[in-house]
Design a protein around this motif. Sequence first.
Motif, mmCIF file in Angstrom:
data_model
loop_
_atom_site.group_PDB
_atom_site.id
_atom_site.type_symbol
_atom_site.label_atom_id
_atom_site.label_comp_id
_atom_site.label_asym_id
_atom_site.label_seq_id
_atom_site.Cartn_x
_atom_site.Cartn_y
_atom_site.Cartn_z
ATOM 1 N N SER A 1 -19.999 50.410 -5.625
ATOM 2 C CA SER A 1 -18.726 49.940 -5.071
ATOM 3 C C SER A 1 -18.378 48.586 -5.671
ATOM 4 N N LEU A 2 -17.115 48.233 -5.579
ATOM 5 C CA LEU A 2 -16.677 46.925 -6.041
ATOM 6 C C LEU A 2 -17.355 45.825 -5.234
ATOM 7 N N ALA A 3 -17.589 46.092 -3.946
ATOM 8 C CA ALA A 3 -18.263 45.110 -3.095
ATOM 9 C C ALA A 3 -19.698 44.868 -3.564
ATOM 10 N N ASP A 4 -20.381 45.937 -4.006
ATOM 11 C CA ASP A 4 -21.745 45.783 -4.509
ATOM 12 C C ASP A 4 -21.775 44.894 -5.751
ATOM 13 N N VAL A 5 -20.810 45.114 -6.638
ATOM 14 C CA VAL A 5 -20.753 44.314 -7.859
ATOM 15 C C VAL A 5 -20.410 42.868 -7.528
ATOM 16 N N ALA A 6 -19.473 42.677 -6.610
ATOM 17 C CA ALA A 6 -19.133 41.318 -6.198
ATOM 18 C C ALA A 6 -20.342 40.611 -5.604
ATOM 19 N N LEU B 1 -14.851 51.606 -10.624
ATOM 20 C CA LEU B 1 -16.158 51.911 -10.046
ATOM 21 C C LEU B 1 -16.055 53.091 -9.086
ATOM 22 N N SER B 2 -16.532 52.954 -7.846
ATOM 23 C CA SER B 2 -16.510 54.080 -6.920
ATOM 24 C C SER B 2 -15.106 54.395 -6.428
ATOM 25 N N VAL C 1 -10.463 58.034 -6.888
ATOM 26 C CA VAL C 1 -10.045 57.926 -5.491
ATOM 27 C C VAL C 1 -11.216 57.435 -4.649
ATOM 28 N N ALA C 2 -10.975 56.443 -3.819
ATOM 29 C CA ALA C 2 -12.021 55.953 -2.921
ATOM 30 C C ALA C 2 -12.391 57.038 -1.916
ATOM 31 N N GLY C 3 -13.679 57.156 -1.650
ATOM 32 C CA GLY C 3 -14.135 58.135 -0.677
ATOM 33 C C GLY C 3 -14.750 59.364 -1.318
ATOM 34 N N TRP C 4 -14.267 59.743 -2.470
ATOM 35 C CA TRP C 4 -14.944 60.767 -3.273
ATOM 36 C C TRP C 4 -14.780 60.360 -4.725
ATOM 37 N N GLY C 5 -15.794 60.565 -5.454
ATOM 38 C CA GLY C 5 -15.812 60.137 -6.841
ATOM 39 C C GLY C 5 -17.103 60.629 -7.445
ATOM 40 N N ALA C 6 -17.714 59.815 -8.224
ATOM 41 C CA ALA C 6 -18.979 60.204 -8.854
ATOM 42 C C ALA C 6 -18.860 61.577 -9.494
#
Length: 575
Positions: free
Chosen positions: A145-150, A466-467, A471-476
């Motif tokens: 997630s963007l939060a993880d990278v931040a 990133l994740s 679309v947020a919520g499903w990706g990968a």
Amino acid sequence: MTHVVIVGGGHNGLVSAAYLARSGLEVTVLEARPMLGGACVTEEVMPGYRASTCAFVLGLMRPEIVADLRLKEYGLELYSSPDALAFTTEPSGRHFFMWKEPDRTLREVRRRFGPRDADAFAQFGMDMQRLGAVLRPLMMQPPPSLADVAGEFERRGSAGLYERFVTGSVTDLLGAYFESDLLKGFLAFSGVVSVYGAPSTPGTAYVLAHHSVGEFEGHFGKWGFARGGVGALTAAIASAAAASGARLRTSAPVDHVVVRDGKARGVVLASGEEISADLVLSNADPRRSLLTLVGPEHLPGETVSAVEAYDVRGSQCRVLIAADRLPEYTGLPKGQGPQHNGHTFLSPDLDHYEAAFEAARAGRLPEDPVVELTIDSVREPGLVPPGRHMIVTGVQQLPFELTGRTWDDARQDLTDLMLDRLYEHAPNMRGAVLGTHTITPLDLEREYGLTGGNIYHGAMTPAQLLSGRPVAGWGAYRTPVDGFYLCGSGTHPGGGVLGASGYNAAMAVLTDLGVATPRPWGSEHAARELRRRGFEDVLHAAYASPLKKVMNTAARQPWLRKLTNLATRRPGGKK
């Protein structure tokens, strides 16, 4: 045996095909065009004239993929400019070279723009290198997630770096380093690629920062070309895939994906032919993949809304110019020189970018666009007839829809605009043009399958990284339709010729099938990679110390070039 159909033979689709075929799956690639490669192709655009028509520079392609697939054994030859990586010029004759050697570039910046910008250029490079140290290990892993990278930037004591390079604007980012308008304009170009915005638009800084993961032959901050044009890369990937058993079909446009009971069961071609499959991967952009190939009727309502909101604005064009001579830029000697070897930018100015975005919002052509160009025929004369040249030009920040007319109506106006910009910077080109081939934003969608003319398959702004990509919520790489995966640039890590989206999608398929992946792949491994510190952190700590002035002086010395090259070398990269 599991049968996989891959829709689209662009470079990411071919990478997926090669890895899946190597792992023992039955793979069929279906490409709509008569040739493989998507937007990563070398085409004959006029009799006897071949050129890289869309992508043309290689600096982001993941070396792990080149090595895994043994692409050099399948004919891929990568090379760099013999001297200048980039050249920037104005009609007045003011210009700037970015050389292959960092010390030479720093001396150039110091001579052209002064000691402050020279020191700032070194600092900017160091910060980009440290940014890349965080982002690069994530390229071939499931997206965090963007939060993880931040959080990782904060743990490294670099929260300011994150705010500047990820959430900020290009204007603010470059303004924090440089005084020279020409230097800022040169660096700004990579921040407006496939973005509906201007350098002052918040979030554009990441588009520039995305290039921090780039390298060439193991060295940060460099880029190169493929012998025979960029299509040689996709030809090598296709050969690797075919050698592992993948079936590659061209002139086979897919009409739709067959979905029954919520699961992808195969595809139907435009010809009516149905091909059954256990799994389907789409190399098309997310909008085309889900809303056209699958169809809203097979998707949850919230998914349809999210994909409809996915931002694919940000168009560009290519105008290819056949000529009987090379440009003679004002203020430079006549004849072939380093100004013809690398990636050229004509009058990159922040005000020109801002004006271009205003024109795009109004649905009209810009008056003074910033033009990029390369001349492959200088480095590879065999691509064109003897004594001739092919100048490939491009402009970003174009509207996809014009006010009051279509791109077919405006084709000649666009061609004339690009020629006028070339003549303005190289007056000797008047009367030298033998022919042109123009690719408009509409052509990019209509001929190359790029929705909205967006070569990145969607804007690379913070909400779509990133994740959160697409679309947020499903990706990968998985979608709400069972057995239907995305493998194009509309997934992490995004646009450019990386191959990483195709690799990651293949790894997601293998993981779901319980098949071993070639190297560790998964969210836990991605988390470990994110926390890993490297050589760049040590180098940055030294540079932030009182040694900074000494290091700046040393970096400009040609006799210390080996040491400077060591500082730009990725661990494990070539010396």
